[in-house]
Design a protein around this motif. Sequence first.
Motif, PDB file in Angstrom:
ATOM      1  N   ALA A  96       0.922  -1.062  -0.073  1.00 40.51           N
ATOM      2  CA  ALA A  96      -0.169  -0.020   0.067  1.00 40.51           C
ATOM      3  C   ALA A  96       0.998   1.361  -0.097  1.00 40.51           C
ATOM      4  O   ALA A  96       0.802   2.126  -0.721  1.00 40.51           O
ATOM      5  CB  ALA A  96      -0.827   0.065   1.303  1.00 40.51           C
ATOM      6  N   LYS A  97       1.817   1.522   0.778  1.00 38.21           N
ATOM      7  CA  LYS A  97       2.726   2.424   1.160  1.00 38.21           C
ATOM      8  C   LYS A  97       3.635   2.670  -0.288  1.00 38.21           C
ATOM      9  O   LYS A  97       3.658   3.827  -0.772  1.00 38.21           O
ATOM     10  CB  LYS A  97       3.554   2.268   2.122  1.00 38.21           C
ATOM     11  N   GLN A  98       4.376   1.670  -0.718  1.00 44.72           N
ATOM     12  CA  GLN A  98       5.174   2.058  -1.741  1.00 44.72           C
ATOM     13  C   GLN A  98       4.506   1.972  -2.794  1.00 44.72           C
ATOM     14  O   GLN A  98       4.892   2.957  -3.752  1.00 44.72           O
ATOM     15  CB  GLN A  98       6.317   0.787  -1.606  1.00 44.72           C
ATOM     16  N   ALA A  99       3.745   1.152  -3.374  1.00 47.39           N
ATOM     17  CA  ALA A  99       2.678   1.486  -4.597  1.00 47.39           C
ATOM     18  C   ALA A  99       2.197   2.776  -4.657  1.00 47.39           C
ATOM     19  O   ALA A  99       2.029   3.327  -5.649  1.00 47.39           O
ATOM     20  CB  ALA A  99       1.780   0.005  -4.745  1.00 47.39           C
ATOM     21  N   CYS A 100       1.558   3.068  -3.527  1.00 52.91           N
ATOM     22  CA  CYS A 100       0.814   4.525  -3.450  1.00 52.91           C
ATOM     23  C   CYS A 100       1.448   5.398  -3.929  1.00 52.91           C
ATOM     24  O   CYS A 100       1.463   6.443  -4.569  1.00 52.91           O
ATOM     25  CB  CYS A 100       0.011   4.794  -2.231  1.00 52.91           C
TER      26      CYS A 100
ATOM     27  N   ILE B   8       4.460   5.428  -5.553  1.00 51.71           N
ATOM     28  CA  ILE B   8       4.715   5.204  -6.888  1.00 51.71           C
ATOM     29  C   ILE B   8       3.478   5.845  -7.938  1.00 51.71           C
ATOM     30  O   ILE B   8       3.870   6.287  -9.075  1.00 51.71           O
ATOM     31  CB  ILE B   8       5.221   3.909  -7.379  1.00 51.71           C
ATOM     32  N   ALA B   9       2.300   5.522  -7.637  1.00 52.61           N
ATOM     33  CA  ALA B   9       1.105   5.919  -8.203  1.00 52.61           C
ATOM     34  C   ALA B   9       0.930   7.323  -7.970  1.00 52.61           C
ATOM     35  O   ALA B   9      -0.207   7.681  -8.706  1.00 52.61           O
ATOM     36  CB  ALA B   9      -0.021   5.132  -7.691  1.00 52.61           C
ATOM     37  N   GLY B  10       1.693   8.014  -7.279  1.00 49.01           N
ATOM     38  CA  GLY B  10       1.340   9.401  -7.194  1.00 49.01           C
ATOM     39  C   GLY B  10       0.069  10.039  -6.094  1.00 49.01           C
ATOM     40  O   GLY B  10      -0.260  10.982  -6.320  1.00 49.01           O
ATOM     41  N   LEU B  11      -0.117   8.998  -5.393  1.00 51.59           N
ATOM     42  CA  LEU B  11      -1.340   9.234  -4.291  1.00 51.59           C
ATOM     43  C   LEU B  11      -0.757   9.511  -3.084  1.00 51.59           C
ATOM     44  O   LEU B  11       0.495   9.254  -2.756  1.00 51.59           O
ATOM     45  CB  LEU B  11      -2.008   7.816  -4.283  1.00 51.59           C
ATOM     46  N   PRO B  12      -1.684   9.945  -2.071  1.00 52.93           N
ATOM     47  CA  PRO B  12      -1.175  10.209  -0.727  1.00 52.93           C
ATOM     48  C   PRO B  12      -0.786   8.985   0.158  1.00 52.93           C
ATOM     49  O   PRO B  12      -1.219   7.836  -0.423  1.00 52.93           O
ATOM     50  CB  PRO B  12      -2.275  10.995  -0.240  1.00 52.93           C
ATOM     51  N   LYS B  13      -0.092   9.034   1.116  1.00 53.02           N
ATOM     52  CA  LYS B  13       0.300   8.034   1.984  1.00 53.02           C
ATOM     53  C   LYS B  13      -1.206   7.245   2.584  1.00 53.02           C
ATOM     54  O   LYS B  13      -1.855   8.055   2.938  1.00 53.02           O
ATOM     55  CB  LYS B  13       1.008   8.351   3.025  1.00 53.02           C
ATOM     56  N   PRO B  14      -1.398   6.006   2.382  1.00 47.71           N
ATOM     57  CA  PRO B  14      -2.705   5.429   2.985  1.00 47.71           C
ATOM     58  C   PRO B  14      -2.699   5.745   4.397  1.00 47.71           C
ATOM     59  O   PRO B  14      -1.553   5.666   5.141  1.00 47.71           O
ATOM     60  CB  PRO B  14      -2.324   4.054   2.733  1.00 47.71           C
ATOM     61  N   THR B  15      -3.973   5.709   4.837  1.00 46.39           N
ATOM     62  CA  THR B  15      -4.058   6.146   6.237  1.00 46.39           C
ATOM     63  C   THR B  15      -3.714   4.639   6.571  1.00 46.39           C
ATOM     64  O   THR B  15      -4.108   3.777   6.478  1.00 46.39           O
ATOM     65  CB  THR B  15      -5.460   6.401   6.678  1.00 46.39           C
ATOM     66  N   GLY B  16      -2.992   4.814   8.402  1.00 47.97           N
ATOM     67  CA  GLY B  16      -2.849   3.444   8.890  1.00 47.97           C
ATOM     68  C   GLY B  16      -1.435   3.137   8.561  1.00 47.97           C
ATOM     69  O   GLY B  16      -0.683   2.262   9.223  1.00 47.97           O
ATOM     70  N   CYS B  17      -0.643   3.639   7.542  1.00 43.18           N
ATOM     71  CA  CYS B  17       0.774   3.365   7.146  1.00 43.18           C
ATOM     72  C   CYS B  17       1.533   4.356   8.050  1.00 43.18           C
ATOM     73  O   CYS B  17       1.493   5.410   8.154  1.00 43.18           O
ATOM     74  CB  CYS B  17       1.141   3.762   5.673  1.00 43.18           C
ATOM     75  N   VAL B  18       2.777   3.578   8.442  1.00 36.93           N
ATOM     76  CA  VAL B  18       3.442   4.386   9.608  1.00 36.93           C
ATOM     77  C   VAL B  18       4.780   5.200   8.445  1.00 36.93           C
ATOM     78  O   VAL B  18       5.240   4.264   7.758  1.00 36.93           O
ATOM     79  CB  VAL B  18       4.188   3.436  10.466  1.00 36.93           C
TER      80      VAL B  18
END
Length: 111
Positions: A95-99, A101-111
């Motif tokens: 979730a963290k790394q792929a987001c 690279i996808a240009g998206l915000p850091k997913p909630t719940g990711c440290v």
Amino acid sequence: MPSFELNGRTYETDEDGYLANLTDWSQDVAGYLAKTEGVDMSESHWEVVNFLREYYDEYKIAPMIRILTKAIGKKLGKEKGNTKYLYDLYPGGPAKQACKIAGLPKPTGCV
């Protein structure tokens, strides 16, 4: 604000390296971010990135790993909708790394 330069253009990021402006994303930017993450983009990597961008367009949120796994399984099949497959592609956290690279915000719940 942190930034990087690519093809003569400056891109602003947050302190974790996520794009500050989602509209700045392109495949070139994704390739650059992947390189900084140590990810060699394959067709499977792009499939996840494109899935995440579509998911974000629809729900306006970057999914946490559990939701990502379930949603990918629904759309792309069980063999791709599991954490082992996704961690093989994105060892820094699917979730963290792929987001990132996808240009998206850091997913909630990711440290």
